[in-house]
Motif scaffolding. Sequence first.
Motif, short mmCIF file in Angstrom:
data_model
loop_
_atom_site.label_atom_id
_atom_site.label_comp_id
_atom_site.label_asym_id
_atom_site.label_seq_id
_atom_site.Cartn_x
_atom_site.Cartn_y
_atom_site.Cartn_z
N THR A 189 -8.80 3.46 -25.21
CA THR A 189 -10.34 3.56 -24.93
C THR A 189 -10.68 4.45 -23.98
O THR A 189 -9.94 4.93 -23.38
CB THR A 189 -10.84 2.07 -24.58
N THR A 247 -11.64 -1.25 -29.57
CA THR A 247 -10.73 -2.24 -29.00
C THR A 247 -9.37 -1.16 -29.03
O THR A 247 -9.18 -0.55 -30.20
CB THR A 247 -10.68 -3.29 -29.64
N ASP A 262 -6.65 -3.55 -29.42
CA ASP A 262 -5.95 -4.60 -29.86
C ASP A 262 -6.37 -4.58 -31.61
O ASP A 262 -6.94 -5.47 -32.00
CB ASP A 262 -6.43 -5.94 -29.30
#
Lengths: 430, 430
Positions: free
Chosen positions: B50, B63, B65
């Motif tokens: 990010t 994100t 993740d």
Amino acid sequence: MMRTRPLKVALLGCGVVGSEVARIMTTHADDLAARIGAPVELAGVAVRRTGKVREGIDPALVTTDATALVKRGDIDVVVEVIGGIEPARTLITAAFEHGASVVSANKALLAQDGAALHAAAGEHGRDLYYEAAVAGAIPLIRPLRESLAGDKVNRVLGIVNGTTNFILDKMDSTGAGYQEALDEATALGYAEADPTADVEGFDAAAKAAILAGIAFHTRVRLDDVYREGMTEVTAADFRSAKEMGCTIKLLAICERSKDGTSVTARVHPAMIPLSHPLASVRGAYNAVFVESDAAGQLMFYGPGAGGSPTASAVLGDLVAVCRNRLNGTTGPGESAYADLTVSPMGEVVTRYHISLDVADKPGVLAQVATVFAEHGVSIDTVRQQGKDGEASLVVVTHRASDASLSGTVEALRKLDTVRGVASIMRVEGE
Amino acid sequence: MMRTRPLKVALLGCGVVGSEVARIMTTHADDLAARIGAPVELAGVAVRRTGKVREGIDPALVTTDATALVKRGDIDVVVEVIGGIEPARTLITAAFEHGASVVSANKALLAQDGAALHAAAGEHGRDLYYEAAVAGAIPLIRPLRESLAGDKVNRVLGIVNGTTNFILDKMDSTGAGYQEALDEATALGYAEADPTADVEGFDAAAKAAILAGIAFHTRVRLDDVYREGMTEVTAADFRSAKEMGCTIKLLAICERSKDGTSVTARVHPAMIPLSHPLASVRGAYNAVFVESDAAGQLMFYGPGAGGSPTASAVLGDLVAVCRNRLNGTTGPGESAYADLTVSPMGEVVTRYHISLDVADKPGVLAQVATVFAEHGVSIDTVRQQGKDGEASLVVVTHRASDASLSGTVEALRKLDTVRGVASIMRVEGE
């Protein structure tokens, strides 16, 4: 997971395409069943006259009563390869009403009544597929309708009539005139006894209407398509084209306007540079360029007509429609949400190649140039050739609207020094 | 009839392709909604790092993740444009398990694990679409899988790697050697810093595996594809090709055997005649020929890579998968029912162009010709060139199996009069 009850197919028409569809359905039955997930069965074949022996088709399936066939109630898919407006339209409508989906190769009907037929299909929750209606075996409807569904198509430009491409290719390669090339096409079976639908551009115009509608998500009817045939293309035009490094093709061109609010669709002969991929499309082949925002330039090429290629397209649709049927769903229907204006030919902007017969005396070029300037048409190049008091002037313009060009030509005809306008040809693909 | 709850899309990867997908989803939101029948919403974007500002993408959606994103449970479609085997494979599998359909551009993964991924999609009743994995924007997977579903494909032959086509085109047009042309491709951004995947044919081989599987309704894995890169193609090879009226292209070729029971898939440089449409495919463009029983020869042409073209293909799939989702159905899954043998390269039959460095003395040609004859390889033409006691022999064969040719070459190397085998190149497209 194979379902055992077969899907029943009614075949309307058993000519060059229909007999090939029936043949492949028989010879490739196992493959079709594996790909669909259920066997498909030829449940009936409607023909104009019985009595003719049709190889590989059980005579008990053959009927002259197409209406009774589509209304039987147990038909899953009607394959319409009759062509023409009636009785095809009535039969297709009846098919939907009696629960069948439809696969059609009927460009004339789709171009004229596509919206009504799509509405009937939608009302009854059935599919209407017609890949075979445009450019024979070449996958074009499905790529436009599905592969490019996330993109914005700006232009479709192509050779969509094999007969006229055969004739023009012959004129180009041999120097023959139109009639001579047409005669050869007729002798070889590339042109029908009455070639009007092909050479006057009606066939290509129907395909342009269908392609424009799908490409731009709007309704374009046959009447919206500007149409000019290729019967007046001469050997002299080909010589002029060669001098410009061009050849002549009958093109179907569908364009979105720069501001995106309107579209145009047209069919006419045009000069295209020899370096353009469409210039090397030979014989009865078809090829279509598609330009879109994200994908850029795509080209699709292949045989545009003929029994087997058209049957290939019909069967691809048949498999899709049968799969949808088994899944209890339908494929994408008509997409006309964009509801764009179809602009008249006058608003089309392109380049022009104009040959004028003029008096061979001083000041003619100045007069002619003034007329172009007065109509806002900018000249790219001029070539003068004089002989025995007569002369010809060949003018190639920059991009101008068709309306401005028409106005220019009208004014040129009124000049005393202009004996005649020998030809006007649009220049495309640059 | 527009549904108001939007379909939620998770984007895995936000590089050249991903950022373009996100951009078009935003700028063309209304069109996409109209074509799908419901709005689509970018629900999350998984990236490696990010912090980077991504124009047009709400930072709250970003994100690192990816796993949590695909497991959220409210995602309708996962778009995977990360590439490579892992973590893409695990993420796609998790996506199916958590109820999402998947659109992927990942040729390496599909070529290696396509069967397992299709099985996972089928088990969970979800779609796996991957038009963007082969030949960028060119509609190819869908035409093969759907348009030609009623036909029998016998051959797929094409240029499916833009980087190598750029390099070979440069060598052809400028006479440059491989390294010089590669350097230019790298400088212009057509080749990556490590060009191995392209120039050694790994990328094209993955695409060949995918195309062969779909075209022949059988499983073809990356390991089944014979692969030869183009790093050893020389300026001299291009001169030889020109003398034969040919150029050199890196081709992916998938063929069904004459008896229909087996298939082959291979990637290697080959000479093709200048008259073949693939010969005029320039720069980084791709083009693929498809030959089938009924349709005949079709060609598909367009940009084979790049952010926008690849995004066009991804979005076409996204629209299709979203439509299926709304209809509560899925599109055609893997079709591998034909279960054909994939034959090794030795069984491929084609023509060969062989350059030998030989001693310039009488009897050499007779010796060489005897070796060809002993291995059952018939010679089409021979050309001898002598200079300073050294000579070269250029042999072009008729069609022969790759095994016979290999045996021939092995035996040739053992001849005292053969100083070396300068090059062996297959000749295709005749």
